[in-house]
Design a protein around this motif. Sequence first.
Motif, PDB file in Angstrom:
ATOM      1  N   GLU A  79       0.857  -1.186   0.000  1.00  0.00           N
ATOM      2  CA  GLU A  79       0.000   0.000   0.000  1.00  0.00           C
ATOM      3  C   GLU A  79       0.894   1.237   0.000  1.00  0.00           C
ATOM      4  O   GLU A  79       1.957   1.245   0.622  1.00  0.00           O
ATOM      5  CB  GLU A  79      -0.890  -0.005   1.245  1.00  0.00           C
ATOM      6  N   LEU A  80       0.463   2.264  -0.685  1.00  0.00           N
ATOM      7  CA  LEU A  80       1.232   3.507  -0.745  1.00  0.00           C
ATOM      8  C   LEU A  80       0.431   4.647  -0.134  1.00  0.00           C
ATOM      9  O   LEU A  80      -0.715   4.871  -0.502  1.00  0.00           O
ATOM     10  CB  LEU A  80       1.588   3.852  -2.198  1.00  0.00           C
ATOM     11  N   GLU A  81       1.046   5.333   0.805  1.00  0.00           N
ATOM     12  CA  GLU A  81       0.446   6.509   1.436  1.00  0.00           C
ATOM     13  C   GLU A  81       1.346   7.705   1.138  1.00  0.00           C
ATOM     14  O   GLU A  81       2.541   7.666   1.422  1.00  0.00           O
ATOM     15  CB  GLU A  81       0.328   6.278   2.942  1.00  0.00           C
ATOM     16  N   ILE A  82       0.771   8.753   0.573  1.00  0.00           N
ATOM     17  CA  ILE A  82       1.571   9.906   0.149  1.00  0.00           C
ATOM     18  C   ILE A  82       1.212  11.134   0.968  1.00  0.00           C
ATOM     19  O   ILE A  82       0.037  11.452   1.155  1.00  0.00           O
ATOM     20  CB  ILE A  82       1.355  10.196  -1.346  1.00  0.00           C
ATOM     21  N   HIS A  83       2.237  11.804   1.465  1.00  0.00           N
ATOM     22  CA  HIS A  83       2.050  13.046   2.221  1.00  0.00           C
ATOM     23  C   HIS A  83       2.802  14.177   1.552  1.00  0.00           C
ATOM     24  O   HIS A  83       3.923  13.989   1.063  1.00  0.00           O
ATOM     25  CB  HIS A  83       2.557  12.889   3.657  1.00  0.00           C
ATOM     26  N   ASP A  84       2.190  15.324   1.541  1.00  0.00           N
ATOM     27  CA  ASP A  84       2.861  16.522   1.056  1.00  0.00           C
ATOM     28  C   ASP A  84       3.738  17.071   2.180  1.00  0.00           C
ATOM     29  O   ASP A  84       3.279  17.264   3.306  1.00  0.00           O
ATOM     30  CB  ASP A  84       1.836  17.568   0.623  1.00  0.00           C
ATOM     31  N   PHE A  85       4.994  17.305   1.875  1.00  0.00           N
ATOM     32  CA  PHE A  85       5.976  17.704   2.888  1.00  0.00           C
ATOM     33  C   PHE A  85       5.602  19.010   3.581  1.00  0.00           C
ATOM     34  O   PHE A  85       5.865  19.182   4.784  1.00  0.00           O
ATOM     35  CB  PHE A  85       7.350  17.832   2.220  1.00  0.00           C
ATOM     36  N   LEU A  86       4.976  19.914   2.843  1.00  0.00           N
ATOM     37  CA  LEU A  86       4.627  21.219   3.425  1.00  0.00           C
ATOM     38  C   LEU A  86       3.262  21.214   4.090  1.00  0.00           C
ATOM     39  O   LEU A  86       3.121  21.604   5.249  1.00  0.00           O
ATOM     40  CB  LEU A  86       4.695  22.307   2.353  1.00  0.00           C
ATOM     41  N   THR A  87       2.245  20.749   3.389  1.00  0.00           N
ATOM     42  CA  THR A  87       0.898  20.798   3.967  1.00  0.00           C
ATOM     43  C   THR A  87       0.705  19.773   5.076  1.00  0.00           C
ATOM     44  O   THR A  87      -0.154  19.953   5.944  1.00  0.00           O
ATOM     45  CB  THR A  87      -0.173  20.599   2.877  1.00  0.00           C
ATOM     46  N   ASP A  88       1.487  18.699   5.051  1.00  0.00           N
ATOM     47  CA  ASP A  88       1.417  17.691   6.112  1.00  0.00           C
ATOM     48  C   ASP A  88       2.618  17.828   7.046  1.00  0.00           C
ATOM     49  O   ASP A  88       3.225  16.851   7.484  1.00  0.00           O
ATOM     50  CB  ASP A  88       1.380  16.278   5.513  1.00  0.00           C
ATOM     51  N   GLU A  89       2.932  19.061   7.357  1.00  0.00           N
ATOM     52  CA  GLU A  89       4.126  19.365   8.155  1.00  0.00           C
ATOM     53  C   GLU A  89       4.109  18.673   9.522  1.00  0.00           C
ATOM     54  O   GLU A  89       5.136  18.195  10.004  1.00  0.00           O
ATOM     55  CB  GLU A  89       4.239  20.882   8.349  1.00  0.00           C
ATOM     56  N   ILE A  90       2.942  18.609  10.134  1.00  0.00           N
ATOM     57  CA  ILE A  90       2.843  17.995  11.468  1.00  0.00           C
ATOM     58  C   ILE A  90       3.218  16.508  11.399  1.00  0.00           C
ATOM     59  O   ILE A  90       3.938  15.991  12.262  1.00  0.00           O
ATOM     60  CB  ILE A  90       1.422  18.170  12.051  1.00  0.00           C
ATOM     61  N   ILE A  91       2.729  15.830  10.363  1.00  0.00           N
ATOM     62  CA  ILE A  91       3.045  14.410  10.209  1.00  0.00           C
ATOM     63  C   ILE A  91       4.526  14.219   9.903  1.00  0.00           C
ATOM     64  O   ILE A  91       5.171  13.297  10.420  1.00  0.00           O
ATOM     65  CB  ILE A  91       2.182  13.784   9.098  1.00  0.00           C
ATOM     66  N   ALA A  92       5.075  15.109   9.079  1.00  0.00           N
ATOM     67  CA  ALA A  92       6.502  15.029   8.752  1.00  0.00           C
ATOM     68  C   ALA A  92       7.351  15.178  10.008  1.00  0.00           C
ATOM     69  O   ALA A  92       8.314  14.426  10.217  1.00  0.00           O
ATOM     70  CB  ALA A  92       6.867  16.099   7.730  1.00  0.00           C
ATOM     71  N   LYS A  93       6.978  16.107  10.864  1.00  0.00           N
ATOM     72  CA  LYS A  93       7.726  16.302  12.111  1.00  0.00           C
ATOM     73  C   LYS A  93       7.565  15.101  13.043  1.00  0.00           C
ATOM     74  O   LYS A  93       8.505  14.711  13.739  1.00  0.00           O
ATOM     75  CB  LYS A  93       7.266  17.585  12.806  1.00  0.00           C
ATOM     76  N   LYS A  94       6.378  14.526  13.046  1.00  0.00           N
ATOM     77  CA  LYS A  94       6.127  13.350  13.886  1.00  0.00           C
ATOM     78  C   LYS A  94       7.077  12.215  13.526  1.00  0.00           C
ATOM     79  O   LYS A  94       7.583  11.503  14.414  1.00  0.00           O
ATOM     80  CB  LYS A  94       4.675  12.888  13.697  1.00  0.00           C
ATOM     81  N   TYR A  95       7.347  12.052  12.235  1.00  0.00           N
ATOM     82  CA  TYR A  95       8.232  10.982  11.783  1.00  0.00           C
ATOM     83  C   TYR A  95       9.664  11.461  11.572  1.00  0.00           C
ATOM     84  O   TYR A  95      10.489  10.724  11.022  1.00  0.00           O
ATOM     85  CB  TYR A  95       7.689  10.374  10.494  1.00  0.00           C
ATOM     86  N   ASN A  96       9.946  12.688  11.983  1.00  0.00           N
ATOM     87  CA  ASN A  96      11.292  13.252  11.876  1.00  0.00           C
ATOM     88  C   ASN A  96      11.797  13.271  10.435  1.00  0.00           C
ATOM     89  O   ASN A  96      12.956  12.941  10.152  1.00  0.00           O
ATOM     90  CB  ASN A  96      12.265  12.477  12.768  1.00  0.00           C
ATOM     91  N   VAL A  97      10.916  13.658   9.533  1.00  0.00           N
ATOM     92  CA  VAL A  97      11.274  13.789   8.119  1.00  0.00           C
ATOM     93  C   VAL A  97      11.596  15.250   7.846  1.00  0.00           C
ATOM     94  O   VAL A  97      10.746  16.118   7.997  1.00  0.00           O
ATOM     95  CB  VAL A  97      10.126  13.316   7.208  1.00  0.00           C
ATOM     96  N   ASP A  98      12.838  15.521   7.437  1.00  0.00           N
ATOM     97  CA  ASP A  98      13.275  16.896   7.238  1.00  0.00           C
ATOM     98  C   ASP A  98      13.739  17.188   5.823  1.00  0.00           C
ATOM     99  O   ASP A  98      14.250  18.278   5.539  1.00  0.00           O
ATOM    100  CB  ASP A  98      14.390  17.253   8.235  1.00  0.00           C
ATOM    101  N   LYS A  99      13.584  16.223   4.914  1.00  0.00           N
ATOM    102  CA  LYS A  99      13.979  16.415   3.517  1.00  0.00           C
ATOM    103  C   LYS A  99      13.204  15.428   2.649  1.00  0.00           C
ATOM    104  O   LYS A  99      12.719  14.411   3.156  1.00  0.00           O
ATOM    105  CB  LYS A  99      15.488  16.237   3.339  1.00  0.00           C
ATOM    106  N   ILE A 100      13.096  15.760   1.368  1.00  0.00           N
ATOM    107  CA  ILE A 100      12.322  14.923   0.450  1.00  0.00           C
ATOM    108  C   ILE A 100      13.063  14.716  -0.860  1.00  0.00           C
ATOM    109  O   ILE A 100      13.920  15.531  -1.223  1.00  0.00           O
ATOM    110  CB  ILE A 100      10.922  15.540   0.174  1.00  0.00           C
ATOM    111  N   PRO A 101      12.738  13.621  -1.559  1.00  0.00           N
ATOM    112  CA  PRO A 101      11.734  12.617  -1.215  1.00  0.00           C
ATOM    113  C   PRO A 101      12.197  11.736  -0.061  1.00  0.00           C
ATOM    114  O   PRO A 101      13.382  11.445   0.061  1.00  0.00           O
ATOM    115  CB  PRO A 101      11.589  11.805  -2.502  1.00  0.00           C
ATOM    116  N   ALA A 102      11.233  11.331   0.761  1.00  0.00           N
ATOM    117  CA  ALA A 102      11.516  10.464   1.895  1.00  0.00           C
ATOM    118  C   ALA A 102      10.576   9.271   1.848  1.00  0.00           C
ATOM    119  O   ALA A 102       9.376   9.429   1.649  1.00  0.00           O
ATOM    120  CB  ALA A 102      11.339  11.218   3.206  1.00  0.00           C
ATOM    121  N   ILE A 103      11.142   8.085   2.037  1.00  0.00           N
ATOM    122  CA  ILE A 103      10.352   6.852   2.024  1.00  0.00           C
ATOM    123  C   ILE A 103      10.488   6.161   3.371  1.00  0.00           C
ATOM    124  O   ILE A 103      11.600   5.916   3.840  1.00  0.00           O
ATOM    125  CB  ILE A 103      10.823   5.894   0.911  1.00  0.00           C
ATOM    126  N   LEU A 104       9.342   5.859   3.991  1.00  0.00           N
ATOM    127  CA  LEU A 104       9.297   5.133   5.247  1.00  0.00           C
ATOM    128  C   LEU A 104       8.424   3.904   5.065  1.00  0.00           C
ATOM    129  O   LEU A 104       7.724   3.775   4.057  1.00  0.00           O
ATOM    130  CB  LEU A 104       8.735   6.012   6.374  1.00  0.00           C
TER     131      LEU A 104
END
Length: 227
Positions: A67-92
Amino acid sequence: MALLREEDRQYLENLFKENLKDKVKIILFSDKAAGSKLVVPGRVECPYCQQTREILEELVSLSDKLELEIHDFLTDEIIAKKYNVDKIPAILFEKNNNVLGVRYFGIPSGYEFSSLIEDILDISRGETQLSPTTKAFLATVNKPVHIQVFVTPTCPYCPRAVRLAHQFAMENPLITADMIEAIEFPHLAEKYNVTGVPKTIINEKVEIEGAVPENIFLEYFKSALKD
């Protein structure tokens, strides 16, 4: 337009059918405006985001256990911070509602595509190919460890280093292992003085040049845990 050749698609489809056990969610942090000709103020320039998304979309189309779940790095900033994602593209990767410490920063192309496939198989099966000795030690790790492996798509030795680091992360949730594509993130390559790949940094203090065997990597890992 498909990125994979038809014979490669058939091979991967059969590989997934025979080897995937549990469902795996692939989480992509990207720029949803990637590929657009519009200039959006505030957007982070990400030349490989669109291609990374296309690669992952093709992969998940080959098995109902992906399954693929896609987040926008800017608009989903809270989720990015939750997973400690600070650069893109990022795959978890997420399995059984748990996000693992196996991460890719940069497009998994060239030789690193094989790392991505093997990681998916390991995560789905819930097992790694590490030795019993290594697994036993990793089970005793009780504090966070951060591994960064710098690579380039044309480096034939890089997957070995990436796979070792990622398997370490699979064995213990306190371990985070990042593949970092050096060309896409030159500021990090400069910061860590990456003049050749693979280069691995453990806890900001232990450096490994080149791809080393598992037992040697484990010794470097142990030294990084010392205060």
